[in-house]
Design a protein around this motif. Structure first.
Motif, PDB file in Angstrom:
ATOM      1  N   LEU A 262      57.467  35.462  47.237  1.00  0.00           N
ATOM      2  CA  LEU A 262      56.088  35.720  46.830  1.00  0.00           C
ATOM      3  C   LEU A 262      55.847  37.190  46.508  1.00  0.00           C
ATOM      4  O   LEU A 262      55.078  37.509  45.596  1.00  0.00           O
ATOM      5  N   TYR A 263      56.479  38.110  47.244  1.00  0.00           N
ATOM      6  CA  TYR A 263      56.366  39.528  46.888  1.00  0.00           C
ATOM      7  C   TYR A 263      56.887  39.755  45.472  1.00  0.00           C
ATOM      8  O   TYR A 263      56.285  40.496  44.686  1.00  0.00           O
ATOM      9  N   TYR A 264      58.010  39.114  45.162  1.00  0.00           N
ATOM     10  CA  TYR A 264      58.595  39.277  43.831  1.00  0.00           C
ATOM     11  C   TYR A 264      57.691  38.682  42.753  1.00  0.00           C
ATOM     12  O   TYR A 264      57.447  39.310  41.704  1.00  0.00           O
ATOM     13  N   LEU A 265      57.162  37.477  43.002  1.00  0.00           N
ATOM     14  CA  LEU A 265      56.278  36.838  42.028  1.00  0.00           C
ATOM     15  C   LEU A 265      55.015  37.658  41.805  1.00  0.00           C
ATOM     16  O   LEU A 265      54.556  37.824  40.668  1.00  0.00           O
ATOM     17  N   GLN A 266      54.439  38.188  42.880  1.00  0.00           N
ATOM     18  CA  GLN A 266      53.229  38.989  42.739  1.00  0.00           C
ATOM     19  C   GLN A 266      53.506  40.299  42.007  1.00  0.00           C
ATOM     20  O   GLN A 266      52.690  40.745  41.197  1.00  0.00           O
ATOM     21  N   THR A 267      54.652  40.909  42.285  1.00  0.00           N
ATOM     22  CA  THR A 267      55.016  42.131  41.572  1.00  0.00           C
ATOM     23  C   THR A 267      55.132  41.861  40.082  1.00  0.00           C
ATOM     24  O   THR A 267      54.659  42.644  39.244  1.00  0.00           O
ATOM     25  N   TRP A 268      55.758  40.743  39.743  1.00  0.00           N
ATOM     26  CA  TRP A 268      55.915  40.381  38.328  1.00  0.00           C
ATOM     27  C   TRP A 268      54.560  40.090  37.687  1.00  0.00           C
ATOM     28  O   TRP A 268      54.274  40.562  36.576  1.00  0.00           O
ATOM     29  N   CYS A 269      53.710  39.330  38.374  1.00  0.00           N
ATOM     30  CA  CYS A 269      52.392  39.001  37.822  1.00  0.00           C
ATOM     31  C   CYS A 269      51.532  40.249  37.644  1.00  0.00           C
ATOM     32  O   CYS A 269      50.813  40.372  36.649  1.00  0.00           O
ATOM     33  N   ILE A 270      51.601  41.180  38.598  1.00  0.00           N
ATOM     34  CA  ILE A 270      50.832  42.414  38.481  1.00  0.00           C
ATOM     35  C   ILE A 270      51.312  43.240  37.303  1.00  0.00           C
ATOM     36  O   ILE A 270      50.519  43.831  36.566  1.00  0.00           O
ATOM     37  N   SER A 271      52.638  43.276  37.093  1.00  0.00           N
ATOM     38  CA  SER A 271      53.167  44.038  35.959  1.00  0.00           C
ATOM     39  C   SER A 271      52.767  43.431  34.627  1.00  0.00           C
ATOM     40  O   SER A 271      52.667  44.130  33.615  1.00  0.00           O
ATOM     41  N   VAL A 272      52.511  42.125  34.603  1.00  0.00           N
ATOM     42  CA  VAL A 272      52.140  41.434  33.365  1.00  0.00           C
ATOM     43  C   VAL A 272      50.632  41.390  33.169  1.00  0.00           C
ATOM     44  O   VAL A 272      50.114  41.650  32.067  1.00  0.00           O
ATOM     45  N   LYS A 273      49.893  41.067  34.238  1.00  0.00           N
ATOM     46  CA  LYS A 273      48.451  40.806  34.127  1.00  0.00           C
ATOM     47  C   LYS A 273      47.562  41.813  34.852  1.00  0.00           C
ATOM     48  O   LYS A 273      46.351  41.793  34.657  1.00  0.00           O
ATOM     49  N   GLY A 274      48.136  42.645  35.712  1.00  0.00           N
ATOM     50  CA  GLY A 274      47.312  43.613  36.418  1.00  0.00           C
ATOM     51  C   GLY A 274      46.984  43.178  37.833  1.00  0.00           C
ATOM     52  O   GLY A 274      47.140  42.005  38.202  1.00  0.00           O
ATOM     53  N   PRO A 275      46.499  44.123  38.679  1.00  0.00           N
ATOM     54  CA  PRO A 275      46.280  43.838  40.106  1.00  0.00           C
ATOM     55  C   PRO A 275      45.146  42.861  40.392  1.00  0.00           C
ATOM     56  O   PRO A 275      45.206  42.115  41.365  1.00  0.00           O
ATOM     57  N   VAL A 276      44.097  42.853  39.570  1.00  0.00           N
ATOM     58  CA  VAL A 276      42.975  41.952  39.842  1.00  0.00           C
ATOM     59  C   VAL A 276      43.360  40.504  39.561  1.00  0.00           C
ATOM     60  O   VAL A 276      42.952  39.581  40.273  1.00  0.00           O
ATOM     61  N   PHE A 277      44.174  40.291  38.528  1.00  0.00           N
ATOM     62  CA  PHE A 277      44.590  38.929  38.179  1.00  0.00           C
ATOM     63  C   PHE A 277      45.312  38.260  39.337  1.00  0.00           C
ATOM     64  O   PHE A 277      45.139  37.057  39.578  1.00  0.00           O
ATOM     65  N   SER A 278      46.116  39.023  40.071  1.00  0.00           N
ATOM     66  CA  SER A 278      46.922  38.434  41.137  1.00  0.00           C
ATOM     67  C   SER A 278      46.078  37.848  42.253  1.00  0.00           C
ATOM     68  O   SER A 278      46.555  37.028  43.036  1.00  0.00           O
ATOM     69  N   ALA A 279      44.805  38.278  42.341  1.00  0.00           N
ATOM     70  CA  ALA A 279      43.924  37.782  43.404  1.00  0.00           C
ATOM     71  C   ALA A 279      42.955  36.707  42.926  1.00  0.00           C
ATOM     72  O   ALA A 279      42.197  36.174  43.734  1.00  0.00           O
ATOM     73  N   MET A 280      42.977  36.341  41.653  1.00  0.00           N
ATOM     74  CA  MET A 280      41.954  35.450  41.116  1.00  0.00           C
ATOM     75  C   MET A 280      42.084  34.010  41.610  1.00  0.00           C
ATOM     76  O   MET A 280      41.140  33.235  41.530  1.00  0.00           O
ATOM     77  N   PHE A 281      43.257  33.647  42.133  1.00  0.00           N
ATOM     78  CA  PHE A 281      43.477  32.263  42.560  1.00  0.00           C
ATOM     79  C   PHE A 281      43.272  32.065  44.056  1.00  0.00           C
ATOM     80  O   PHE A 281      43.553  30.987  44.576  1.00  0.00           O
TER      81      PHE A 281
END
Length: 345
Positions: A262-281
């Motif tokens: 999950l750390y890896y997935l969140q790092t990847w999502c943040i690099s693609v979509k930004g820090p706010v996107f990672s918390a939207m779900f």
């Protein structure tokens, strides 16, 4: 399909986090020391991520400067050592649903910190700027209502008796209000630390674009920091003993799934979509945990708690709507600049 990959990844993240919260709550109630738990899960994650990083990133891993190393150390401090230890301390005082519901304040805290640090520009007179400000106020207000308003009718549960017994009912009844306030305050504090981690991670991931190695280093520093805290506070050797039970399952699950995957997935999502996107779900995790807790633990909530949770989710999506409009505005500006350039050519 690539356009939907971040959305699929974050849905999987919320299901995995929901499962881990359930396991952790059961293990903590059965005697697992949260300080020792944080150490073990990060040691396990460090070994797994380190092995994959060595194989997959050794040829294109960037050089590690002292400045980047210091930032990664701070990342581990905010995202693991402070966040998890404070969170699990508060977790032991409140119900599973309460702890999960309060996680929905993370996007608003993230936006607020980004604004205070000058990373987020807000024009209140615009619709999207007003939505982000209003959403932050509503979300934080909802968290305060959720925490401090325990009056109102107690809603009827799905089942009369819990399928899984983990709570001392008499103890909860005697110390209910005190534990509720203390636990909620600790959890909100831990989420401020996590929001700081999200913002710093967005910066560090650009300076060190090797997500597996980055997260392996985060887990390495988190292991050292948490070991120091655990050895200083939990000196009893029996706390470190592991048996073949749900506690060991929880450590393995959180080490492999949470701290590694999950750390890896969140790092990847943040690099693609930004820090706010990672918390939207995060509201999805609340639904998963609330349904399970209502059936398995026979949890019941006050009407005030539901009103607070509703306001948290409404505020969350106001902030996300404003962020979505921001992205559309940026894309339109890029298209206009590209179109102007093409005309000149």
């Amino acid at each position: 399909m690539e356009a939907y990959s971040p959305y699929v990844a974050m849905i999987l993240v919320q299901f995995a986090y929901g499962g881990s919260n359930i396991l952790v709550k059961i293990s903590l109630e059965k005697g697992l020391n949260h300080l020792v738990f944080v150490v073990y899960r990060h040691v396990l994650a460090m070994v797994l991520l380190g092995a994959f990083a060595y194989v997959l990133e050794r040829k294109h891993r960037p050089k590690l400067s002292f400045a980047v190393m210091a930032k990664i150390f701070v990342l581990a401090l905010f995202g693991a050592t402070i966040h998890l230890n404070v969170y699990y301390t508060g977790f032991s005082y409140v119900s599973l649903t309460v702890a999960t519901a309060l996680s929905n304040v993370i996007p608003s805290f993230t936006f607020l910190l980004a604004f205070l640090l000058g990373m987020e520009k807000v024009k209140i007179t615009s619709g999207r700027g007003g939505a982000k400000v209003l959403g932050t106020i509503v979300c934080i207000g909802g968290s305060l209502i959720f925490t401090f308003w325990k009056r109102g009718c107690l809603l009827k549960g799905f089942v009369q008796k819990p399928l899984i017994h983990i709570y001392d009912t008499d103890q909860l009844r005697h110390h209910g209000n005190e534990n509720w306030f203390k636990g909620s305050a600790l959890i909100l504090t831990s989420h401020i630390s996590w929001s700081a981690w999200l913002i710093l991670l967005a910066t560090v991931s650009k300076d060190y674009p090797a997500p597996l190695s980055l997260n392996a280093l985060i887990c390495f520093f988190a292991s050292l920091q948490s070991s120091f805290v655990a050895l200083f506070i939990g000196r009893n050797p029996t706390l470190w003993k592991l048996d073949w039970n749900v506690q060991l399952l929880t450590i393995v699950y959180c080490g492999v799934i949470n701290s590694a995957l999950l750390y890896y997935l969140q790092t990847w999502c943040i690099s693609v979509k930004g820090p706010v996107f990672s918390a939207m779900f995060s509201p999805l995790q609340l639904v998963i945990v609330a349904l399970f807790s209502a059936i398995a633990f026979a949890e019941r909530l006050h009407l005030g708690s539901l009103i607070g949770a509703f306001l948290i989710v409404v505020g969350l999506y106001c902030v996300l709507w404003g962020k979505k409009k921001d992205r559309f505005a940026v894309d339109e500006q890029k298209e206009d600049r590209n179109g102007t350039g093409d005309d000149k050519v």
